[in-house]
Scaffold this motif. Sequence first.
Motif, mmCIF file in Angstrom:
data_model
loop_
_atom_site.group_PDB
_atom_site.id
_atom_site.type_symbol
_atom_site.label_atom_id
_atom_site.label_comp_id
_atom_site.label_asym_id
_atom_site.label_seq_id
_atom_site.Cartn_x
_atom_site.Cartn_y
_atom_site.Cartn_z
ATOM 1 N N PRO A 242 -0.209 7.388 -8.785
ATOM 2 C CA PRO A 242 0.314 7.881 -8.057
ATOM 3 C C PRO A 242 -0.365 9.298 -7.550
ATOM 4 O O PRO A 242 -0.935 10.060 -8.446
ATOM 5 N N SER B 107 5.457 12.988 -7.990
ATOM 6 C CA SER B 107 6.247 12.249 -8.991
ATOM 7 C C SER B 107 5.616 12.503 -10.405
ATOM 8 O O SER B 107 4.428 12.892 -10.578
ATOM 9 N N TRP C 212 5.304 -2.277 -4.062
ATOM 10 C CA TRP C 212 5.275 -0.850 -4.210
ATOM 11 C C TRP C 212 5.994 0.045 -3.163
ATOM 12 O O TRP C 212 6.339 1.239 -3.482
ATOM 13 N N SER D 45 8.574 2.329 -4.678
ATOM 14 C CA SER D 45 8.180 3.528 -5.264
ATOM 15 C C SER D 45 8.208 4.709 -4.544
ATOM 16 O O SER D 45 8.014 5.911 -5.138
ATOM 17 N N ALA E 127 6.201 4.136 -11.455
ATOM 18 C CA ALA E 127 6.238 3.701 -10.047
ATOM 19 C C ALA E 127 7.064 2.474 -10.214
ATOM 20 O O ALA E 127 6.265 1.297 -10.219
ATOM 21 N N PRO E 128 8.236 2.258 -10.234
ATOM 22 C CA PRO E 128 8.993 1.277 -10.329
ATOM 23 C C PRO E 128 8.509 -0.032 -9.418
ATOM 24 O O PRO E 128 8.652 -1.125 -9.706
ATOM 25 N N ASN F 159 5.626 -0.885 -8.567
ATOM 26 C CA ASN F 159 4.353 -1.365 -9.162
ATOM 27 C C ASN F 159 4.473 -2.569 -9.891
ATOM 28 O O ASN F 159 3.539 -3.423 -10.229
#
Length: 402
Positions: A9, A13, A246, A249, A324-325, A327
């Motif tokens: 990222p 974040s 993605w 995210s 990054a949820p 991903n």
Amino acid sequence: MLFWEYTFPNDDSPPIWKDAFKENYNSRGDAPLTIGRFSYEDLRQKFLTGARTGDPDVIEGVLAHLTEYIKAGHLEPLDDRVEELDYFDGFVDSALDAMRYQGKLYGLPYMGNGRALIYRMDILEELGQEPPETAQEFQEIGRLINKEVDGVQAYHNCTKDGSVRAFQEWMSHVYQHTDQLYVPEGDAWALNIDADTLGQIFDNWYYQVWAADEPLGNPDQLGTGWQVNDPGYLNGQFAFIECGTWLRSWTTGTNINDTEATTTLLNENTGVGHLPYGDGGSRGTFLEVKPIMMNSHSEQKDAAWDVIATFASPDTMNAMGEDAPGNAMTPVHDEVESTIDNENWEPFVDVFETGRALAKVGWGPVREPFYRLMQEVSYGKTDPYKAGTQLHEELTALESEL
């Protein structure tokens, strides 16, 4: 030790994933590590022209790069090294197969997804419409949205020359008509699609979107890439886009106007479905599997392997999901938990299962005529079916070169 990537990222974040990778690497390797970040277009160009210098030692990328790097003599096979990995047997077979070329393994996978249709559930409900299954339904609903819904454009796709995403979107629709664009024929490759189908794809996904009398997209946004596509959807500008996991995210960053509104859009008003297909097509999509690879010209191959083994390890991949949820919604290893926590996003699993990995040809020469003709159709300079015939001729002429 130099590692080039474009995946950590690059916003506000917390860098959980990158910090976890560095910590895991320090417990495995002792060579000082420098990480360089470039766009995928720049990564490809810099590596193809400069890999023989030995820099970078390790490179991350997209699947289309893998065969190009191999054919340029820039990638080191990993078969002898993977035997030492206690997690190697846990990789998803299709993801690992995508890393192989002529029986040799040239990368480890760390991320996977299938390209899906992302749509505004609230807008379809307001108009009394169901998610489209076919290209014709998609166009009819899209034109209804443009007529009835203020402040929202029906659709955007990527038409930037050289854009990785534009190529992947096009291939997603190719895979709705054939398992592979090229198939082995003896010691060579043969084109495995007809000119009319290529023309239909140009018509459905470029002419109707940008050049028709009632375009689905905003012609002022022609020639743009993911930098408009993804933030545009998240800022409420588009009802439909094609995207990967993605997207979930994206909740912060300079391209997001309102974090709270974006979170609500993603959690409550976004649906995921299979891409609509044209006449004679069926469900299918581009299988996104990202590899991490070793430069064959590196002077520090043992240390480079430490980077690869760390980056693709389940511990690092699980940290990726925390950071990054989106991903890790469709993980490529059985020790990595899916981060899907919203039922509206669960269809990504079904989409992933219909994905097809790229054939192991050199994709650079294939992309060049596609980009040119895609833009000509999108700008209304070439009839889509004439473009399909021309692309078919050019792709056929490439068979002996791939």
